[in-house]
Design a protein around this motif. Structure first.
Motif, short mmCIF file in Angstrom:
data_model
loop_
_atom_site.label_atom_id
_atom_site.label_comp_id
_atom_site.label_asym_id
_atom_site.label_seq_id
_atom_site.Cartn_x
_atom_site.Cartn_y
_atom_site.Cartn_z
N THR A 94 -42.25 73.16 61.62
CA THR A 94 -42.44 72.69 62.99
C THR A 94 -41.28 73.11 63.88
O THR A 94 -41.47 73.58 65.01
CB THR A 94 -42.60 71.16 63.02
N SER A 95 -40.06 72.95 63.39
CA SER A 95 -38.87 73.29 64.17
C SER A 95 -38.86 74.78 64.53
O SER A 95 -38.59 75.15 65.68
CB SER A 95 -37.61 72.93 63.38
N ALA A 96 -39.15 75.63 63.53
CA ALA A 96 -39.13 77.07 63.79
C ALA A 96 -40.24 77.47 64.75
O ALA A 96 -40.04 78.32 65.63
CB ALA A 96 -39.28 77.82 62.47
N ARG A 97 -41.39 76.85 64.59
CA ARG A 97 -42.55 77.21 65.43
C ARG A 97 -42.37 76.72 66.87
O ARG A 97 -42.71 77.41 67.83
CB ARG A 97 -43.81 76.61 64.83
N GLU A 98 -41.82 75.51 67.03
CA GLU A 98 -41.74 74.89 68.35
C GLU A 98 -40.35 74.94 68.97
O GLU A 98 -40.13 74.43 70.06
CB GLU A 98 -42.22 73.44 68.25
N ASN A 99 -39.41 75.54 68.24
CA ASN A 99 -38.06 75.73 68.76
C ASN A 99 -37.41 74.41 69.17
O ASN A 99 -36.90 74.24 70.29
CB ASN A 99 -38.06 76.70 69.95
N ARG A 100 -37.41 73.45 68.23
CA ARG A 100 -36.84 72.14 68.54
C ARG A 100 -36.33 71.45 67.29
O ARG A 100 -36.66 71.85 66.17
CB ARG A 100 -37.89 71.25 69.21
N ILE A 101 -35.51 70.43 67.49
CA ILE A 101 -35.05 69.58 66.39
C ILE A 101 -36.16 68.60 66.05
O ILE A 101 -36.85 68.06 66.93
CB ILE A 101 -33.77 68.81 66.80
N VAL A 102 -36.37 68.36 64.76
CA VAL A 102 -37.42 67.45 64.29
C VAL A 102 -36.78 66.24 63.61
O VAL A 102 -35.96 66.39 62.69
CB VAL A 102 -38.37 68.17 63.30
N ASP A 103 -37.13 65.06 64.06
CA ASP A 103 -36.66 63.82 63.44
C ASP A 103 -37.42 63.57 62.14
O ASP A 103 -38.63 63.84 62.04
CB ASP A 103 -36.85 62.64 64.37
N LEU A 104 -36.72 63.03 61.15
CA LEU A 104 -37.32 62.69 59.85
C LEU A 104 -37.40 61.18 59.73
O LEU A 104 -36.48 60.45 60.14
CB LEU A 104 -36.48 63.28 58.71
N THR A 105 -38.48 60.69 59.13
CA THR A 105 -38.71 59.24 59.11
C THR A 105 -38.71 58.65 57.70
O THR A 105 -38.59 57.43 57.56
CB THR A 105 -40.06 58.92 59.77
N THR A 106 -38.86 59.47 56.67
CA THR A 106 -38.98 58.93 55.32
C THR A 106 -37.61 58.75 54.67
O THR A 106 -36.61 59.31 55.10
CB THR A 106 -39.84 59.84 54.42
N THR A 107 -37.61 57.97 53.60
CA THR A 107 -36.41 57.77 52.81
C THR A 107 -36.83 57.65 51.36
O THR A 107 -37.99 57.82 51.01
CB THR A 107 -35.64 56.52 53.29
N PHE A 108 -35.89 57.35 50.48
CA PHE A 108 -36.22 57.16 49.06
C PHE A 108 -35.15 56.32 48.39
O PHE A 108 -34.08 56.11 48.94
CB PHE A 108 -36.36 58.53 48.35
#
Length: 368
Positions: A354-368
């Motif tokens: 997504t970041s490469a395609r849309e030229n933006r930083i992507v927030d991540l929501t999952t954890t473990f």
């Protein structure tokens, strides 16, 4: 669990390289007395029969459905190609069987969530590749970082690439063209290792930013039985991305089929009071540089014994994943290679695209 003298009875889905290579699952399972291989299934029946004969597997099936219906297993080791992971893993779990699956766990977040939900409801265990955090250098590195010996972590660099299937001088034992098709590619094939390694050591990431593209539209197998085979490149074969762990801690990871050779460590972690190298070619498997060896001095630690040696990798290879499942199922051990960690890695990989395609930083929501 059905009883086979107290052992976990497994079925293997797939009879290709990961199943049979020297580092693979079947050649190394003899180290685990608590595991018995009851069956193998593959749509390539002749290959499955040959593998069964080689490893003394008593039952051979032409499909996963047939192997499950026979009712002779407690768990399945899913060694299918990347695009088939979700559908086959869902059927395995819905059939009440524990699961070891190759990476990635699925292709979408909804698919990963569904697998985790099925397993949770049925009380089943999922173990998902890659197995690196079970190997001593990564395990010890995590201990060192978490103990604060390196001080505040500033950044890390992770190689998670190779020359691509068929890109080396020895070629590839089977047709490698599927690695370059849509739904596969080096991010899902190789980048996942670096993601698992650095998040296994530093914890879940918070954001990702990436560049990704195709370097050559057609690749040619260099050697082996498929030498000269031309392979159209549909999936991006060159990705470079950065993870943000918060508090100005970053990691740069490559997931590419363009790493012909390297003399750099597999993983480098740079802290305010020290540095850590994992698997530097020609060096100990784990190296540590400290700022406080002696008052006023800095230097690389040179212990009388290595800080960590990849003995488990050499002995167990890919079979360590199955051994880990048996430990979790039989002894109640918490999975290191958990489905939740695999889901987080998948979110990172989807975020890279997504970041490469849309030229933006992507927030991540999952954890473990």
């Amino acid at each position: 669990m059905s009883n086979d003298n107290g052992r976990l009875r497994i079925g293997v889905l797939g009879s290709g390289g990961i199943a049979t290579a020297d580092y693979g699952v079947l050649p190394n399972l003899h180290h685990y007395a608590e595991i018995s291989v009851a069956a193998i299934a593959d749509v390539v029946a002749e290959q499955a029969r040959a593998v069964a004969a080689r490893f003394n597997i008593p039952a051979v099936y032409g499909s996963l459905e047939e192997m499950i219906a026979a009712g002779e297993i407690d768990a399945v080791v899913n060694l299918t190609p990347i695009p088939f992971h979700f559908a086959t893993s869902r059927l395995i779990l819905e059939s009440g069987l524990h699961l070891v699956t190759e990476k990635p766990i699925a292709s979408t977040m909804a698919e990963a969530d569904e697998l985790i939900s099925i397993a949770d409801r049925a009380g089943l265990t999922i173990v998902c590749a890659p197995p690196d955090m079970l190997f001593e250098p990564y395990e010890r590195a995590a201990e060192i970082v978490r103990s604060g010996q390196l001080g505040r972590i500033a950044f890390a660099r992770v190689h998670s690439s190779h020359a691509g299937p068929g890109g080396g001088p020895r070629g590839w034992a089977s047709d490698p063209s599927w690695f370059y098709r849509d739904g596969s590619g080096p991010l899902l094939d190789m980048g996942v290792y670096g993601i698992h390694e650095i998040t296994g050591i530093l914890g879940p990431a918070k954001r990702v930013v990436a560049f990704s593209g195709v370097t050559d539209p057609v690749r040619v197998v260099r050697g082996g039985p498929f030498a000269g085979l031309e392979m159209p490149v549909e999936a991006d074969d060159n990705s470079l991305f950065m993870l943000d762990f918060g508090d100005s801690t970053f990691a740069v990871i490559d997931g590419s089929y363009n790493l012909l050779a390297s003399k750099s460590p597999k993983v480098e972690i740079f802290g305010r009071r020290g540095v850590l190298n994992i698997l530097r070619p020609g060096a100990p498997d784990l190296e540590v540089y400290k700022t406080d060896l002696l008052p006023g001095t800095d230097g690389w630690i040179e212990p009388s014994e290595p800080l960590a040696v990849s003995a488990r990798r050499a002995r167990f290879g890919r079979a360590i994943m199955v051994g880990h499942l048996a430990d979790c199922v039989l002894n109640g051990t918490k999975p290191v290679m958990s489905a939740e960690h695999a889901r987080h890695a998948l979110e990172v990989m989807l975020g890279v695209a997504t970041s490469a395609r849309e030229n933006r930083i992507v927030d991540l929501t999952t954890t473990f």
